[in-house]
Design an enzyme around this catalytic site. Structure first.
Site, PDB file in Angstrom:
ATOM      1  N   GLU A 123       0.981  -1.012   0.027  1.00  0.00           N
ATOM      2  CA  GLU A 123      -0.201   0.242  -0.014  1.00  0.00           C
ATOM      3  C   GLU A 123       0.548   1.132  -0.265  1.00  0.00           C
ATOM      4  O   GLU A 123       2.045   1.417   0.540  1.00  0.00           O
ATOM      5  CB  GLU A 123      -1.294  -0.206   1.178  1.00  0.00           C
ATOM      6  CG  GLU A 123      -1.912   1.228   1.266  1.00  0.00           C
ATOM      7  CD  GLU A 123      -2.465   1.758   2.778  1.00  0.00           C
ATOM      8  OE1 GLU A 123      -2.663   0.122   2.951  1.00  0.00           O
ATOM      9  OE2 GLU A 123      -3.639   2.290   2.131  1.00  0.00           O
ATOM     10  N   ALA A 264       2.077  -0.539  10.472  1.00  0.00           N
ATOM     11  CA  ALA A 264       1.175  -1.012  10.487  1.00  0.00           C
ATOM     12  C   ALA A 264       0.754  -1.523   8.828  1.00  0.00           C
ATOM     13  O   ALA A 264      -0.110   0.089   9.019  1.00  0.00           O
ATOM     14  CB  ALA A 264       0.687  -2.259  11.529  1.00  0.00           C
ATOM     15  N   MET A 265       0.374  -3.047   9.008  1.00  0.00           N
ATOM     16  CA  MET A 265      -0.177  -3.007   7.338  1.00  0.00           C
ATOM     17  C   MET A 265      -0.822  -4.041   7.400  1.00  0.00           C
ATOM     18  O   MET A 265      -0.920  -5.472   7.984  1.00  0.00           O
ATOM     19  CB  MET A 265       0.875  -3.207   6.222  1.00  0.00           C
ATOM     20  CG  MET A 265      -0.244  -2.896   4.868  1.00  0.00           C
ATOM     21  SD  MET A 265      -1.055  -1.538   5.029  1.00  0.00           S
ATOM     22  CE  MET A 265      -2.041  -2.414   3.567  1.00  0.00           C
ATOM     23  N   GLU A 300      -5.397  -3.295  12.660  1.00  0.00           N
ATOM     24  CA  GLU A 300      -5.436  -4.142  11.485  1.00  0.00           C
ATOM     25  C   GLU A 300      -6.471  -4.628  11.958  1.00  0.00           C
ATOM     26  O   GLU A 300      -6.552  -5.390  10.553  1.00  0.00           O
ATOM     27  CB  GLU A 300      -4.022  -4.050  11.682  1.00  0.00           C
ATOM     28  CG  GLU A 300      -3.215  -3.141  11.879  1.00  0.00           C
ATOM     29  CD  GLU A 300      -2.695  -2.404  10.453  1.00  0.00           C
ATOM     30  OE1 GLU A 300      -3.412  -2.285  10.240  1.00  0.00           O
ATOM     31  OE2 GLU A 300      -2.763  -1.335  10.695  1.00  0.00           O
TER      32      GLU A 300
HETATM   33  N1  ARG Z   1      -2.992   0.808   6.065  1.00  0.00           N
HETATM   34  C1  ARG Z   1      -1.933   1.223   6.757  1.00  0.00           C
HETATM   35  C2  ARG Z   1      -2.728   1.636   8.271  1.00  0.00           C
HETATM   36  O1  ARG Z   1      -3.770   2.243   8.207  1.00  0.00           O
HETATM   37  C3  ARG Z   1      -0.932   2.434   6.336  1.00  0.00           C
HETATM   38  C4  ARG Z   1      -0.063   1.995   5.636  1.00  0.00           C
HETATM   39  C5  ARG Z   1       0.475   3.188   4.744  1.00  0.00           C
HETATM   40  N2  ARG Z   1       1.445   2.736   3.816  1.00  0.00           N
HETATM   41  C6  ARG Z   1       2.373   3.741   3.364  1.00  0.00           C
HETATM   42  N3  ARG Z   1       2.808   4.036   2.030  1.00  0.00           N
HETATM   43  N4  ARG Z   1       0.894   5.004   2.787  1.00  0.00           N
HETATM   44  O2  ARG Z   1      -2.820   1.400   9.120  1.00  0.00           O
HETATM   45 ZN    ZN Z   2      -5.500   1.273   8.644  1.00  0.00          ZN
END
Ligand code: ARG
Ligand code: ZN
Length: 871
Positions: A123, A264-265, A300
């Protein structure tokens, strides 16, 4: 001029192909990885259209359609695209064989190396660095992934979903096949390969399914995983109890990674975490950190429904998943711990970071219309303001309707990619089962998504003592970009009224007023024949994310500070008073009677709360953040604000020295309870130490040094914090003790790096240079970079030194970071966002430093932010 292309929401067009299934094959070799992908592709249109795939630094070895290799006229490769001119018009298989080199990738995007293991971050747009693919969130596929590697170098091979097969191969190699039955966009893809140890556990869902929980960590870190596991199980249970949502795969895996750009992801079934958000116990993490870890683990996990099962149509919808998921994790923490305190913490964060962002050059709407680098939009506006919008919906609809709406949204869009409008529409539809009864003003509410900036609300009261009626007039001001339109928001306002005479009991309690016009009046009747103007408590629980200006008097705020039964409003009244006092002091217009009254109020509060509610007491005693104080001035003198804020703490410390001493003795007995118990007491001790150390209490300084070794991390860090502004021998001693104790633990050591970088030193920048050259400092770890360079930006006297050396140094370091990691650099450059608000001299020097960055050869990510800042 900018050469970067900006992406516009209005340009959205559907992708002309479906990709129902994708098979990926990773062959991990010594110095490269071979990636094969077979995609089943179904054109959506009858006529042939070009097939465009994204790709970044990929070496294509072979390309074939339905088994037939394409010749060079049939496709075209540019630096970031693969274009196939005339793909078949009915379902076909596209097979690509390519090579990537994760071993030289320092951006921490795509596939990269961290402490010897291979890991991914896709992401928002990292998947295109792994293989050619549309790489947009509205293309959902079933993924099957085979990974092959050397058995000794990469004994653990992970990807999304459930394990389907594993086996040994020749030449000491092995393979594993993973299958994810749920269609997902490419940004949720994940792969991990390396030497990792596993800690396992189990969760049984409410329908009786057993889920394998596995946490993967580097050797030696197994002992720090229990908190994460417990947190995960609590989150799984809470989502079942509150939202009725159950986990859907057989396995839930979490990997801790040292080199990670963000927190985190939520990759489907394979979360990847910054190690500082997994590895923790009471010895290595503070109470606040333990709570933060619990909430990020939950965040997450909650994404599995709000984000993964229902994803975003495009990145303009980012808040659809992030705002909603932050709201969910905030509610989770609120339910598990202390809802009043949690609300204060969230509002304080929002005001210090999101409000600041929204005042400055990078201000944007929760739903932006345009961006250059999407990574620059993972902001407090998308996340925290986005969550506030959901919170307002919950308040406006009421809990029951809100939940019905959410469930309807989830049912309607499960398995698809949605927009924020889809969300609101279905939420309202599900909430009000019959249309006739729907009073909700959808059009006006949506302005919260489209308008940037923090709305202002002006409140004026008039009191009719004859009839005991309080008239309150409200006015909203939105700083809209659409100057020719009259924009009105829906602003929910929770209020109560207190009678002055009746010992602080509310006479009207927790009513909701909806301000949905530019101007609107509220009449509060039934004030039981009150003769005196009652005290209005307004925006209780911070019912909308606005800046509110009222005609309440100092006496009203003192009253509310002492008596309000809403934690937030009580705290907020104290904050207003403290801001007023500090502002007067900075303007050299000391208001002694206010100071006196405030100190007396504090003494009274200590008497009444004492040990019954240490948490609230310590929160009430906490000063407003520097970012909030800065907003009080036309021209900001950061060093002066910092000093006056300290002076005010010294004053309080001196005036209530005796009370604090007694208090600390009374609560010390409770500080060794296990988290989360004893948390309020520990926080209060920390607050007391800070006040007393500043007030010159020698005994406390000694206590602080002693607390470094052998007590919990909360107490050790509270001690460091108390000693920080002093520049005393105890400060040095405590810092050295802490370093010796934790030098082998990189997660904890980052907090020491941050401490050293942010406390005032006589040699200023030299200290920072030394930290950056320290043998334990790792340039590739964003945590370490943020600790030292971010820490330096909080070293007010050095960073803001009038000769501009601090700014220049910062600029040089950001340019260096940008070369290896644009995502981290473009976040750090926002340190310069406020340059226009500072005193002329600081402003000029800061401007020069920003120009220096602008002239350098920087990434498009960093360039986008720098150009906004300079505008
Ligand atoms: N979706 C992840 C989270 O909320 C964040 C990832 C963001 N990554 C990025 N490269 N902007 O928890
Ligand atoms: Zn998130």
């Amino acid at each position: 001029m900018s050469t970067n292309k900006s992406i516009k929401l209005s340009d959205y067009v559907e992708y002309p192909f479906l990709i129902p299934t994708i098979y990926l094959d990773f062959d991990i070799c010594v110095d490269l990885v071979e990636v094969q992908s077979s995609m089943i592709i179904e054109p959506k249109l009858k006529e042939s259209s070009r097939l465009i795939l994204q790709g970044n630094q990929i070496k294509l070895l072979s390309i074939s359609i339905n088994g037939k290799e394409l010749n060079s006229e049939e496709y075209y490769i540019s630096p970031n695209e693969l274009i196939i001119f005339n793909p078949p018009i009915s379902k076909f298989e596209l097979k690509l064989i390519s090579q990537i080199d994760p071993f030289i990738n320092t951006s921490l995007e795509g596939l990269y190396l961290s402490s010897g293991m291979l890991t991914t971050q896709c992401e928002a747009e990292g998947f295109r660095s792994i293989c050619y693919h549309p790489d947009r969130p509205d293309v959902l596929s079933n993924f099957t992934v085979r990974v092959e590697a050397d058995r000794d170098l990469y004994p653990i091979l992970l990807s999304n979903g459930n394990k389907k097969y594993s086996g040994n191969l020749n030449n000491n190699r092995h393979e594993i096949v993973w299958d994810d039955p749920f269609p997902k966009p490419s940004y949720l893809f994940a792969l991990v390969a390396g030497k990792l140890n596993t800690v396992s556990d189990e969760y049984v869902t409410k329908s009786g399914r057993s889920i394998d929980i596995k946490i993967y960590v580097e050797t030696g870190d197994e002992k720090y995983t229990q908190h994460a596991i417990t947190s995960l199980k609590k989150a799984m249970k809470w989502d079942e109890d509150v939202y009725g949502l159950e986990y859907d795969l057989d396995e839930y895996k979490i990997v801790a990674v040292r080199h990670f750009n963000m927190g985190a992801m939520e990759n489907k079934g394979l979360n990847i975490f910054n190690s500082k958000l997994v590895l923790a116990d009471e010895e290595t993490a503070t109470d606040d950190e333990l709570e933060r870890i619990e909430s990020v683990i939950a965040h997450e996990y909650f994404h599995n429904w709000t984000g993964n099962r229902i994803t975003c149509r495009d990145w303009f919808q980012l808040s659809l998943k992030e705002g909603l998921t932050v709201f969910r994790d905030q509610s989770f923490t609120s339910d598990l711990h202390n809802s009043g305190i949690k609300r204060i913490e969230d509002v304080s964060f929002l005001r210090n970071f999101q409000f600041t962002e929204d005042k400055g050059p990078t201000s944007h709407a929760v739903k932006p219309k345009e961006y250059v680098a999407i990574d620059n939009f993972y902001t407090t506006t998308i996340y925290e303001k986005g969550a506030e919008l959901i919170r307002m919906l919950e308040l406006l609809l009421g809990k029951e309707k809100f939940m019905r709406g959410i469930n309807f949204y989830i049912k309607t869009f499960d398995g698809s990619a949605a927009t924020t409008e889809d969300f609101i529409n279905s939420l309202i539809k599900g909430a009000y089962l019959d249309k006739e009864n729907c009073t909700f003003n959808l059009t006006k509410f949506l302005n919260w998504y489209y308008e940037r900036g923090t709305p202002k609300v002006y409140v004026n009261q008039s009191w009719n003592s004859e009839k005991s009626i309080l008239n309150v007039s409200f006015e909203q001001k939105i700083n809209s970009d659409k100057t020719n339109e009259n924009i009105e928001m829906v602003i929910p306002i929770l209020y109560s009224c207190y009678g002055r005479g009746n010992g602080g009991e509310p006479i009207v309690e927790d009513k909701l007023f909806i301000l949905d016009k530019n101007k609107k009046n509220l009449q509060i009747k039934a004030l039981h024949g009150e003769k005196d103007l009652p005290v209005l408590s307004i925006f209780r629980r911070f019912s909308s994310p606005v800046i509110c200006e009222t005609d309440l008097s100092i006496d009203d705020y003192l009253f509310l500070f002492l008596k309000d039964n809403d934690y937030f409003s009580r705290w907020d009244s104290g904050q207003i008073l403290m801001r007023e006092i500090i502002k007067n002091n900075i303007n050299k217009r000391v208001n002694y009677s206010l100071e006196y009254a405030f100190i007396n109020a504090i003494k009274e509060i200590i008497k009444s709360l004492e040990i019954h509610d240490s948490f609230l007491l310590s929160t009430l005693l906490t000063l407003p953040g520097l970012a909030e104080l800065e907003t009080l001035f036309e021209k900001v003198d950061p060093i002066n604000i910092y000093k006056e804020s300290l002076n005010f703490q010294v004053l309080i410390g001196n005036k209530i020295h005796q009370e604090l001493r007694v208090l600390s003795e009374n609560i010390l007995v409770n500080i060794n309870q296990q988290w989360p118990m004893g948390r309020g007491e520990r926080k209060l001790i920390g607050t007391i130490w800070s006040y007393l150390a500043l007030a010159g209490d020698e005994g406390i300084k000694k206590d602080c040094v002693e607390a470094i070794v052998g007590s919990s991390m909360t107490m050790a860090r509270s001690a460091l914090r108390a000693l920080k502004p002093l520049d005393s021998p105890e400060t040095e001693e405590a810092s050295n003790l802490f370093y010796d104790l934790w030098k082998e633990n990189p997660v904890v050591l980052d907090s020491w790096f941050a401490y050293e970088a942010s406390r005032s030193h006589k040699q200023g920048i030299n200290v920072i240079e030394k930290l950056l050259a320290h043998s334990k400092f790792d340039w590739k770890a964003p945590n370490a970079i943020r600790a030292v360079i971010g820490g330096f930006s909080k070293n007010i006297e050095s960073f803001h030194s009038i000769d501009g050396q601090g700014y220049l140094f910062m600029a040089e370091k950001i340019i260096e970071v940008d070369k290896i990691n644009p995502i981290t650099a473009s976040r750090m450059v926002k340190i310069f966002s406020k340059w226009k608000t500072y005193l002329d001299k600081n402003k000029e020097e800061m401007y020069k430093s920003i120009l220096k960055i602008n002239k350098a050869n920087i990434s498009s990510n960093t360039r986008e932010v720098v150009e906004l800042i300079l505008k």
